[in-house]
Design an enzyme around this catalytic site. Structure first.
Site, PDB file in Angstrom:
ATOM      1  CG  ASP A 112      24.900  17.779  50.875  1.00 40.69           C
ATOM      2  OD1 ASP A 112      24.138  18.534  51.500  1.00 40.69           O
ATOM      3  OD2 ASP A 112      26.123  17.726  51.089  1.00 40.69           O
ATOM      4  CG  ASP A 126      23.836  23.109  52.228  1.00 32.70           C
ATOM      5  OD1 ASP A 126      24.074  23.230  53.444  1.00 32.70           O
ATOM      6  OD2 ASP A 126      24.138  22.090  51.577  1.00 32.70           O
TER       7      ASP A 126
END
Length: 144
Positions: A112, A126
């Protein structure tokens, strides 16, 4: 069909290349401010799901993700009307899922890096999952 496969592979490629760039140029935990207080690149290795849930159960999480993808494909094939909007949103959702599944299989965690300061750090996969889900919700809401 070809255009949706192209979108799928392009989205997975964009997700994977962005994660590769972050992994190659940053150290875990490192932050780079793009716009102070608004957008930062923050390199995190997330072994869990949203907010780190199931971080200690990476194989269970992988099985759940694969089962959800399989279930989505079954629902699409047997129950959903076929139109370009549903196809597009499903492709976005599946490409995001594929990007994160690739990370889990290859690395054991998901990279991330997008940090908006008001939300947990996330990645392009995402974003695709969110856009696909929101698009499906809007379509079904309008159909009611």
């Amino acid at each position: 069909m070809i255009k949706f496969l192209s979108i799928f592979f392009l989205a997975v490629f964009a997700d994977q290349i962005s994660k590769y760039f972050i992994d190659s140029n940053m150290s875990p935990g490192q932050r780079i401010a793009i716009r102070e207080g608004v957008l930062e690149l923050t390199y995190l290795r997330n072994p869990g799901a949203v907010l780190g849930l199931l971080a200690e159960s990476k194989y269970l999480l992988l099985v759940i993700q694969l089962a959800v993808v399989f279930l989505l494909l079954l629902i699409y094939y047997y129950y959903l009307p076929k139109n370009n909007y549903i196809d597009l949103f499903l492709v976005l959702l599946l490409s995001g899922a594929a990007g994160n599944i690739i990370d889990r299989i290859r690395l054991g965690y998901v990279i991330d890096f997008i940090d908006l300061q008001i939300w947990p750090v996330f990645n392009l996969a995402d974003v695709f999952i969110t856009l696909g889900t929101l698009g499906m919700i809007i379509i079904f809401w309008k159909e009611l």
